[in-house]
Design a protein around this motif. Structure first.
Motif, PDB file in Angstrom:
ATOM      1  N   ARG A  31       0.861  -1.184   0.000  1.00  0.00           N
ATOM      2  CA  ARG A  31       0.000   0.000   0.000  1.00  0.00           C
ATOM      3  C   ARG A  31       0.899   1.235   0.000  1.00  0.00           C
ATOM      4  NH1 ARG A  31      -3.294  -4.166  -0.512  1.00  0.00           N
ATOM      5  NH2 ARG A  31      -4.042  -5.103   1.420  1.00  0.00           N
ATOM      6  N   THR A 280     -10.404  -2.467  -0.016  1.00  0.00           N
ATOM      7  CA  THR A 280      -9.334  -3.451  -0.130  1.00  0.00           C
ATOM      8  C   THR A 280      -9.790  -4.752   0.513  1.00  0.00           C
ATOM      9  OG1 THR A 280      -7.828  -1.579   0.120  1.00  0.00           O
ATOM     10  CG2 THR A 280      -6.842  -3.765   0.192  1.00  0.00           C
ATOM     11  N   HIS A 293      -3.795   3.773  -2.138  1.00  0.00           N
ATOM     12  CA  HIS A 293      -3.112   3.153  -3.266  1.00  0.00           C
ATOM     13  C   HIS A 293      -2.713   4.249  -4.251  1.00  0.00           C
ATOM     14  CE1 HIS A 293      -4.832  -0.936  -2.254  1.00  0.00           C
ATOM     15  NE2 HIS A 293      -5.749  -0.154  -1.709  1.00  0.00           N
TER      16      HIS A 293
END
Length: 327
Positions: A31, A280, A293
């Protein structure tokens, strides 16, 4: 007929999957946020990012990463370039970094800090942040803390943006607590501030800001920022220190969440890198459904130099190779 339709549908899905490049695919489930994009003498585009660890507490972040690419689809992960464990003056808050190339060296500017932010009882907070400088002979590091401390301790500061003008003068823009819209000219070695902080003339409009980014295009300077830490807006000027003329929004907010960006020209195309808070589902972190992201979009300009509105897309810059062929 039914088979032909199924085949066409499969090809359509595969084609669209190949075009779906947002968020950027770094080859793992890392991430990343706060992407700072630069093109160095070797002709590659490098992206310096902060690193969101799985289920981290309240932006307690510990290292910075770098990725590079020639086509913006296939990325090389160069790993962590620096960690707070290598600093003697900070142990947390490895937030949005930036970088520059000057005097044959690569410079990495980064915020880091100590303490704790008490969101329920702010009067109990001990959090402090400053901006450091690390140097390397390589764009991928390893970077070494060059001064053994921050450039200054007051004011509290983070979100550094390092801009080197055509005449070689380096300028450091930043978010400062009760100290926004200041810029520091740095000495030629980029290891100290030259003179006093410069309070810029923003034309009478100074909203809450974080994450400034300055770039130059066709002789005009652009001061861009996440206004109110959400929507991306910008000013224009004939000088890197202003006065600045406010031009408005070029990317709207998403999910009422923070954004942090950079703008760069690569192989004739102007690009916007930023981060998105996306669902996610594969994450083990149940407390936080959305995580950050890094993503990218093409950015275009009107004839007068103003920025056209940028929309978030699933395909992002997947068409980069075809675009540069047409240039």
């Amino acid at each position: 007929m039914k088979y032909a339709f199924s085949l066409l549908l499969s090809l359509f899905i595969i084609s669209n999957q190949s075009l779906a490049q947002n968020p950027l695919d770094f080859g793992s489930d890392i991430r990343t946020a706060d992407p700072s994009a630069h093109v160095w003498p070797d002709g590659r585009l490098y992206l310096y990012t902060s690193h969101d660890e799985e289920c981290q507490l309240d932006f307690w972040m510990r290292d910075w990463h770098v990725f590079s690419s020639e086509d913006l689809v296939n990325w090389t992960d160069h790993g962590a370039v620096l960690s707070v464990e290598e600093l003697s003056w900070a142990d947390n808050f490895a937030w949005a970094p930036d970088a520059a190339y000057k005097n044959g060296k690569y410079y990495f500017v980064f915020p880091a800090g100590t303490g704790f932010k008490d969101r329920k009882n702010p009067e109990n907070s001990t959090k402090w942040m400053g901006i450091g400088v690390a140097v390397s002979d390589s764009p991928t590091g390893p970077f070494k803390d060059a001064i053994g401390g921050p450039l200054w301790r007051e004011p509290y500061a983070n979100d550094p943006a390092l801009f080197i003008d055509d005449d070689g003068k380096p300028y450091l823009y930043f978010h400062g607590k009760d100290f926004d819209y200041y810029v520091a000219e740095l000495e030629d070695d980029l290891l100290s501030v030259k003179g006093d902080f410069i309070k810029m003339d923003m034309g009478g409009y100074e909203p809450k800001m974080e994450g400034p980014w300055v770039f130059k295009r066709e002789g005009r300077y652009y001061f861009t920022m996440p206004e109110n830490n959400r929507v991306l807006t910008y000013y224009m000027s004939d000088s890197p220190t202003g006065p600045w003329d406010y031009k408005g929004v070029f990317m709207e907010q998403e999910h009422q969440s923070n954004n942090h960006h950079s703008v760069v020209e690569y192989k004739g195309e102007w690009l916007l890198f930023y981060h998105r808070w996306l669902e996610t589902p594969e994450s083990d972190c149940k407390a936080r459904k959305r995580q950050r992201h890094s993503a990218a979009e093409f950015i275009e300009f009107n004839a007068d130099g103003t920025i056209k509105p940028v929309q978030r897309t699933a395909e992002g810059v997947a068409d980069f190779a075809n675009r540069i062929k047409r240039n």
